[in-house]
Design an enzyme around this catalytic site. Structure first.
Site, PDB file in Angstrom:
ATOM      1  N   PRO A 142      41.145 -13.424  -0.475  1.00  0.00           N
ATOM      2  CA  PRO A 142      40.675 -14.221   0.666  1.00  0.00           C
ATOM      3  C   PRO A 142      41.112 -15.675   0.558  1.00  0.00           C
ATOM      4  CG  PRO A 142      38.820 -13.249  -0.549  1.00  0.00           C
ATOM      5  CD  PRO A 142      40.036 -13.064  -1.370  1.00  0.00           C
ATOM      6  N   THR A 143      41.296 -16.301   1.696  1.00  0.00           N
ATOM      7  CA  THR A 143      41.559 -17.739   1.752  1.00  0.00           C
ATOM      8  C   THR A 143      40.220 -18.473   1.614  1.00  0.00           C
ATOM      9  OG1 THR A 143      42.679 -19.467   3.012  1.00  0.00           O
ATOM     10  CG2 THR A 143      41.319 -17.917   4.259  1.00  0.00           C
ATOM     11  N   ASN A 144      40.211 -19.816   1.793  1.00  0.00           N
ATOM     12  CA  ASN A 144      38.948 -20.569   1.706  1.00  0.00           C
ATOM     13  C   ASN A 144      37.976 -20.059   2.766  1.00  0.00           C
ATOM     14  OD1 ASN A 144      40.753 -22.132   0.110  1.00  0.00           O
ATOM     15  ND2 ASN A 144      39.389 -23.881   0.348  1.00  0.00           N
ATOM     16  N   HIS A 159      25.042  -9.945  -3.721  1.00  0.00           N
ATOM     17  CA  HIS A 159      24.581  -9.851  -2.315  1.00  0.00           C
ATOM     18  C   HIS A 159      23.871 -11.105  -1.818  1.00  0.00           C
ATOM     19  CE1 HIS A 159      20.766  -9.093  -4.294  1.00  0.00           C
ATOM     20  NE2 HIS A 159      20.155  -9.255  -3.129  1.00  0.00           N
ATOM     21  N   LEU A 205      27.577 -16.191  -0.547  1.00  0.00           N
ATOM     22  CA  LEU A 205      28.200 -16.313   0.787  1.00  0.00           C
ATOM     23  C   LEU A 205      28.867 -14.999   1.186  1.00  0.00           C
ATOM     24  CD1 LEU A 205      29.232 -18.192   3.125  1.00  0.00           C
ATOM     25  CD2 LEU A 205      31.228 -18.647   1.666  1.00  0.00           C
ATOM     26  N   VAL A 206      29.705 -14.450   0.310  1.00  0.00           N
ATOM     27  CA  VAL A 206      30.485 -13.257   0.664  1.00  0.00           C
ATOM     28  C   VAL A 206      29.620 -12.005   0.615  1.00  0.00           C
ATOM     29  CG1 VAL A 206      32.397 -11.773  -0.069  1.00  0.00           C
ATOM     30  CG2 VAL A 206      32.664 -14.266  -0.087  1.00  0.00           C
ATOM     31  N   GLY A 207      28.844 -11.855  -0.469  1.00  0.00           N
ATOM     32  CA  GLY A 207      28.014 -10.649  -0.626  1.00  0.00           C
ATOM     33  C   GLY A 207      27.019 -10.495   0.508  1.00  0.00           C
ATOM     34  N   SER A 213      42.702 -17.206  -2.743  1.00  0.00           N
ATOM     35  CA  SER A 213      44.018 -17.821  -2.481  1.00  0.00           C
ATOM     36  C   SER A 213      44.310 -18.931  -3.489  1.00  0.00           C
ATOM     37  CB  SER A 213      44.038 -18.425  -1.068  1.00  0.00           C
ATOM     38  OG  SER A 213      43.077 -19.462  -0.967  1.00  0.00           O
ATOM     39  N   CYS A 214      43.265 -19.422  -4.176  1.00  0.00           N
ATOM     40  CA  CYS A 214      43.499 -20.552  -5.088  1.00  0.00           C
ATOM     41  C   CYS A 214      44.070 -20.103  -6.425  1.00  0.00           C
ATOM     42  CB  CYS A 214      42.198 -21.317  -5.322  1.00  0.00           C
ATOM     43  SG  CYS A 214      41.104 -20.446  -6.413  1.00  0.00           S
ATOM     44  N   LYS A 220      40.144 -14.456 -12.450  1.00  0.00           N
ATOM     45  CA  LYS A 220      40.368 -13.611 -11.264  1.00  0.00           C
ATOM     46  C   LYS A 220      41.665 -12.804 -11.419  1.00  0.00           C
ATOM     47  CE  LYS A 220      36.889 -14.206  -8.471  1.00  0.00           C
ATOM     48  NZ  LYS A 220      36.128 -13.049  -7.932  1.00  0.00           N
ATOM     49  N   HIS A 260      32.199 -26.353  -1.574  1.00  0.00           N
ATOM     50  CA  HIS A 260      33.561 -26.497  -1.038  1.00  0.00           C
ATOM     51  C   HIS A 260      33.542 -27.536   0.083  1.00  0.00           C
ATOM     52  CE1 HIS A 260      33.839 -22.388  -2.828  1.00  0.00           C
ATOM     53  NE2 HIS A 260      34.953 -22.927  -3.266  1.00  0.00           N
TER      54      HIS A 260
HETATM   55  O1  GFB Z   1      37.081 -26.981  -0.856  1.00  0.00           O
HETATM   56  P1  GFB Z   1      37.503 -27.658  -2.113  1.00  0.00           P
HETATM   57  O2  GFB Z   1      36.430 -28.140  -3.035  1.00  0.00           O
HETATM   58  O3  GFB Z   1      38.391 -26.655  -2.955  1.00  0.00           O
HETATM   59  O4  GFB Z   1      38.457 -28.929  -1.781  1.00  0.00           O
HETATM   60  P2  GFB Z   1      39.924 -26.260  -3.003  1.00  0.00           P
HETATM   61  C1  GFB Z   1      39.427 -28.821  -0.772  1.00  0.00           C
HETATM   62  C2  GFB Z   1      39.966 -30.219  -0.483  1.00  0.00           C
HETATM   63  O5  GFB Z   1      38.951 -30.938   0.238  1.00  0.00           O
HETATM   64  C3  GFB Z   1      40.293 -31.063  -1.733  1.00  0.00           C
HETATM   65  C4  GFB Z   1      38.819 -32.240  -0.324  1.00  0.00           C
HETATM   66  O6  GFB Z   1      41.480 -31.771  -1.477  1.00  0.00           O
HETATM   67  C5  GFB Z   1      39.105 -32.012  -1.805  1.00  0.00           C
HETATM   68  O7  GFB Z   1      39.428 -33.251  -2.426  1.00  0.00           O
HETATM   69  N1  GFB Z   1      37.472 -32.778  -0.061  1.00  0.00           N
HETATM   70  C6  GFB Z   1      37.225 -33.863   0.725  1.00  0.00           C
HETATM   71  C7  GFB Z   1      36.305 -32.310  -0.530  1.00  0.00           C
HETATM   72  N2  GFB Z   1      35.905 -34.136   0.735  1.00  0.00           N
HETATM   73  C8  GFB Z   1      35.307 -33.178  -0.036  1.00  0.00           C
HETATM   74  C9  GFB Z   1      33.949 -32.941  -0.396  1.00  0.00           C
HETATM   75  O8  GFB Z   1      33.016 -33.688  -0.006  1.00  0.00           O
HETATM   76  N3  GFB Z   1      33.700 -31.861  -1.180  1.00  0.00           N
HETATM   77  C10 GFB Z   1      34.706 -31.033  -1.617  1.00  0.00           C
HETATM   78  N4  GFB Z   1      34.393 -29.958  -2.381  1.00  0.00           N
HETATM   79  N5  GFB Z   1      36.033 -31.235  -1.314  1.00  0.00           N
HETATM   80  C11 GFB Z   1      38.923 -24.339  -4.451  1.00  0.00           C
HETATM   81  C12 GFB Z   1      39.003 -23.842  -5.882  1.00  0.00           C
HETATM   82  O9  GFB Z   1      39.942 -25.305  -4.273  1.00  0.00           O
HETATM   83  O10 GFB Z   1      39.162 -23.292  -3.536  1.00  0.00           O
HETATM   84  C13 GFB Z   1      37.990 -22.771  -6.088  1.00  0.00           C
HETATM   85  O11 GFB Z   1      38.786 -24.920  -6.779  1.00  0.00           O
HETATM   86  C14 GFB Z   1      37.948 -21.747  -4.958  1.00  0.00           C
HETATM   87  O12 GFB Z   1      38.279 -22.102  -7.311  1.00  0.00           O
HETATM   88  C15 GFB Z   1      38.122 -22.345  -3.582  1.00  0.00           C
HETATM   89  O13 GFB Z   1      38.936 -20.795  -5.156  1.00  0.00           O
HETATM   90  C16 GFB Z   1      38.352 -21.296  -2.530  1.00  0.00           C
HETATM   91  O14 GFB Z   1      40.287 -25.506  -1.786  1.00  0.00           O
HETATM   92  O15 GFB Z   1      40.774 -27.431  -3.363  1.00  0.00           O
END
Ligand code: GFB
Length: 315
Positions: free
Chosen positions: A164-166, A12, A15-17, A109-110, A141, A180
């Site tokens: 869920p998606t991102n 809880h 973010l989601v909880g 979704s990942c 998962k 993220h």
């Molecule tokens: O959101 P993110 O970390 O996760 O990265 P995923 C999404 C894209 O954004 C990648 C780019 O191509 C990153 O290289 N990106 C650009 C950045 N700048 C940044 C930054 O400053 N920080 C981050 N974090 N990314 C996740 C999974 O994948 O999706 C998790 O690894 C989870 O398990 C999540 O399921 C929902 O979308 O690539």
């Protein structure tokens, strides 16, 4: 769910909880049970079973998980597979054993194959190689989804799994190493603007496409499914459209009001090239998201400035 049914929200404070808790309260559900990590270590089976035996929740939203962005997943594989397997296994097993009415499990979704046809339909799960940067989280998962299906098959336990998606929104993680992309860019652009810096570095090439759903829309979908959906078949929750990381960066730069330049650090991983969900199954049940991306980013930025950048919370 009746308003006096006992509902446990695992996770809880995340973010989601937190969004599910807000939504349940807003809808008038009054018999809500939560436990902080300090009060209940979900990786300890005996503690989880004792909690379920004492509280006997009727509905369980399983939103507790070890989550993170692409770098965190790639850096801490043992934690992502180990903690998620332990927490979800303990909760699903204890809920079934103590006679819970229904449990909703959150996938992601990942966990679809890295190069699944787009948009991704639920039946594409397990049809191809996983994305290497987060295969550990994905296997955990997927095991949770399979456990929900097995407990329905063998025990008739009404466990459902959504994908869920991102996600993004208030209460997100803004730590630049573990977060993220969307919260990371909000923080990067804000801090660069405040410091008068000329440049913000974006990880990767900016080419990957991502779909983003506001967490309040996700919470609404979770309650919708808990009330109306009962099936072993997983169900996608998303916006139904995506945006490149470069376009997202331009959008967030505009919302934050940063006027400097963007540079792309190709030494950082791009991850999956695209992971757009096919949301037709959920749409056919009558659910639609309400929060558009720009509006959601504006609302999240306002929350960040007030709650985080304003020094009210450590991050
Ligand atoms: O959101 P993110 O970390 O996760 O990265 P995923 C999404 C894209 O954004 C990648 C780019 O191509 C990153 O290289 N990106 C650009 C950045 N700048 C940044 C930054 O400053 N920080 C981050 N974090 N990314 C996740 C999974 O994948 O999706 C998790 O690894 C989870 O398990 C999540 O399921 C929902 O979308 O690539």
């Amino acid at each position: 769910m009746e308003h006096d049914d006992k509902i446990y929200i695992a996770g809880h404070t995340g973010l989601v909880g937190a969004a599910i808790l807000r939504k349940l309260r807003a809808e008038g559900f009054a018999n809500l049970v939560t436990r902080t990590h300090a009060d209940l270590d979900l990786t300890r089976q005996a503690a989880v079973e004792g909690f379920f035996e004492r509280e006997l929740p009727e509905y369980v939203f399983l939103a507790a998980a070890k989550v993170g962005g692409i770098l965190a997943n790639d850096t801490y594989p043992a934690e992502f597979i180990g903690r998620n397997l332990m927490m979800q296994t303990n909760i699903i097993h204890a809920a079934q054993r103590t006679g819970a009415e229904k449990l909703l499990f959150l996938g992601s979704s990942c966990i679809y194959p890295r190069l699944a046809p787009q948009p991704m339909r639920e039946e594409y799960l397990l049809t191809g190689e996983l994305e290497p940067t987060n295969e550990w989280y994905a296997v955990a998962k997927i095991a949770g989804i399979k456990m929900c299906q097995a407990y329905r098959k063998q025990y008739g336990f009404d466990a459902i799994s959504c994908m869920p998606t991102n996600l993004y929104g208030p209460g997100d993680n803004f730590d630049l190493e573990s977060s993220h992309v969307l919260p990371a860019l909000i923080r990067k652009f804000h801090e660069a603007k405040e410091a008068g810096r000329e440049e913000v570095v974006i990880w990767g090439t900016g080419g990957p496409l991502r779909e983003f759903l506001h967490v309040d829309d996700l919470a609404d979908a979770c309650l919708f499914l808990m009330e109306r959906y009962s099936s072993p078949v997983i169900i996608n929750i998303g916006m139904g459209r995506d945006i490149s990381i470069a376009e997202l960066a331009e959008l967030i730069r505009d919302v934050v009001g940063f006027t400097g330049r963007l540079t792309f650090d190709a030494s950082k991983p791009d991850g999956t090239p695209r992971k757009l969900l096919d949301v037709s199954r959920l749409t056919s049940l009558g659910w639609q998201p309400k929060i558009a991306l720009r509006e959601g980013i504006e609302q999240t930025y306002a929350w960040y400035v007030e709650q985080v950048a304003g020094g009210n919370r450590s991050i």
